[in-house]
Scaffold this active site. Structure first.
Site, PDB file in Angstrom:
ATOM      1  N   TYR A  50      30.010  30.704  45.664  1.00 29.32           N
ATOM      2  CA  TYR A  50      30.143  32.106  45.128  1.00 29.32           C
ATOM      3  C   TYR A  50      29.369  33.004  46.206  1.00 29.32           C
ATOM      4  CZ  TYR A  50      31.942  30.234  40.870  1.00 29.32           C
ATOM      5  OH  TYR A  50      32.677  29.516  39.774  1.00 29.32           O
ATOM      6  N   HIS A 108      32.873  20.379  42.483  1.00 25.02           N
ATOM      7  CA  HIS A 108      33.632  21.620  42.165  1.00 25.02           C
ATOM      8  C   HIS A 108      35.173  21.304  42.219  1.00 25.02           C
ATOM      9  CE1 HIS A 108      33.519  26.347  42.822  1.00 25.02           C
ATOM     10  NE2 HIS A 108      34.439  26.070  42.040  1.00 25.02           N
ATOM     11  N   SER A 162      37.871  31.075  34.474  1.00 23.64           N
ATOM     12  CA  SER A 162      38.803  32.315  34.405  1.00 23.64           C
ATOM     13  C   SER A 162      39.335  32.434  33.253  1.00 23.64           C
ATOM     14  CB  SER A 162      40.106  32.064  35.384  1.00 23.64           C
ATOM     15  OG  SER A 162      40.672  33.102  35.828  1.00 23.64           O
ATOM     16  N   PRO A 163      38.615  32.347  32.101  1.00 21.20           N
ATOM     17  CA  PRO A 163      39.070  32.439  30.494  1.00 21.20           C
ATOM     18  C   PRO A 163      39.829  33.579  30.403  1.00 21.20           C
ATOM     19  CG  PRO A 163      36.802  33.148  30.697  1.00 21.20           C
ATOM     20  CD  PRO A 163      37.082  32.604  32.160  1.00 21.20           C
ATOM     21  N   LEU A 164      39.693  34.869  31.080  1.00 19.13           N
ATOM     22  CA  LEU A 164      40.434  36.052  30.844  1.00 19.13           C
ATOM     23  C   LEU A 164      41.590  36.433  31.859  1.00 19.13           C
ATOM     24  CD1 LEU A 164      37.355  38.324  29.778  1.00 19.13           C
ATOM     25  CD2 LEU A 164      38.891  37.173  28.598  1.00 19.13           C
ATOM     26  N   GLY A 165      41.833  35.235  32.660  1.00 19.97           N
ATOM     27  CA  GLY A 165      42.861  35.331  33.583  1.00 19.97           C
ATOM     28  C   GLY A 165      42.453  35.848  35.011  1.00 19.97           C
TER      29      GLY A 165
END
Length: 290
Positions: A55, A130, A210-213
């Site tokens: 990141y 990862h 990426s739970p919200l896309g």
């Protein structure tokens, strides 16, 4: 905030975590603002923060997120003894792109650097491989993590972007406590490829990344009528509905939505209070991608 146990361990983590990625990529906010986000999350009871060595902007910026988190925790006025930072290793960022690297030599070095970047004073609570690199066996790639557990640099090991078969291969070599795969209304593979069911069976924590896309899709949630209508009915945001939907899908799921401003993590934490009935979950299931 309510807590859950990390896999079969005695480590308790908040039922919604903070995804640190948006605070370290090319479009990241100023460091002072990022630290405000992290402090707000802690104020709200978040005790799990998910990050990775990759990141960052590119290879010259590697481990940026881990250093940022260490700095934010050091500056926090409250108690941080119960904070769990989950990091990952195994992806490279040449010129800002994403490539896999399961070379044990690299992983051994990046685990050491992650440990140092996070302060070097106590073991990394959770280190996750990862993404499996086809050029190296899972056993070879996880050998450095197993060594790091024995050396006291890591407490627990997880995997990311793994199939059920790959999870089983990992379990044959080391103890695995978590799985982190993509899961959201546009990508529901874990429901159908057996991974979610296997995590329930093995008591593994499942972190949906990426739970919200992600940045490209989260703004489109308003365009999904069933989600928009439920949000309006309950007086909450579409993002809170999606997080509630994910949490309702399985007790092993612990969302880790990303944030780059305090209001985003405030909204995510509030989702813990949003309840969906079985009928409402079914409504969403029938209308979003399979």
């Amino acid at each position: 905030m309510e807590t859950k146990k990390l896999g079969k361990t005695d480590v308790k983590i908040s039922e919604i975590g903070l995804g640190a990625m948006p605070m370290s990529l090319q479009s990241r906010p100023p460091e002072s603002e990022a630290i405000q986000v992290i402090h707000k999350a802690l104020d709200l009871g978040v005790t799990l923060i998910d990050t990775a060595d990759s990141y960052c902007k590119d290879e010259s910026d590697k481990h940026h997120s881990e250093r940022l988190l260490a700095k934010a925790l050091k500056q926090y006025n409250g108690d941080t003894s119960n904070i769990t930072i989950a990091t990952k290793g195994g992806l490279m960022r040449p010129q800002g792109s994403w490539t896999r690297n399961g070379n044990p030599v690299h992983l051994r070095e990046t685990i050491r650097l992650s440990f140092e970047s996070l302060g070097g004073e106590k073991p990394i609570t959770l280190w996750q491989y990862h993404s499996p690199d086809p050029d190296y066996s899972i056993e070879a790639a996880l050998t450095p993590a197993k060594e790091a557990v024995e050396q006291g640099m890591i407490r627990y090991i997880g995997v990311s972007n793994f199939s059920v078969a790959q999870i089983k291969q990992a379990q044959d070599f080391v103890e695995i406590v978590s799985v982190q795969n993509q899961y959201n209304p546009w990508h529901r593979n874990p429901e159908f490829d057996g991974v979610l069911e296997y995590c329930e069976q093995e008591n593994l924590t499942f972190f949906p990344w990426s739970p919200l896309g992600g940045s490209r899709r989260h703004s489109n949630l308003e365009d999904i009528p069933v989600i928009a209508n439920l949000a309006k009915e309950k007086g909450v945001s579409v993002y809170q509905i999606v997080l509630a939907w994910l949490r309702a899908k399985s007790d092993c799921i612990l969302p880790i939505p990303g944030a780059s401003k305090p209001s985003s993590i405030e909204s995510s934490v509030a989702a813990a209070k949003v309840e969906l009935s079985e009928a409402e979950v079914e409504q969403i299931d029938q209308k979003v991608a399979t």
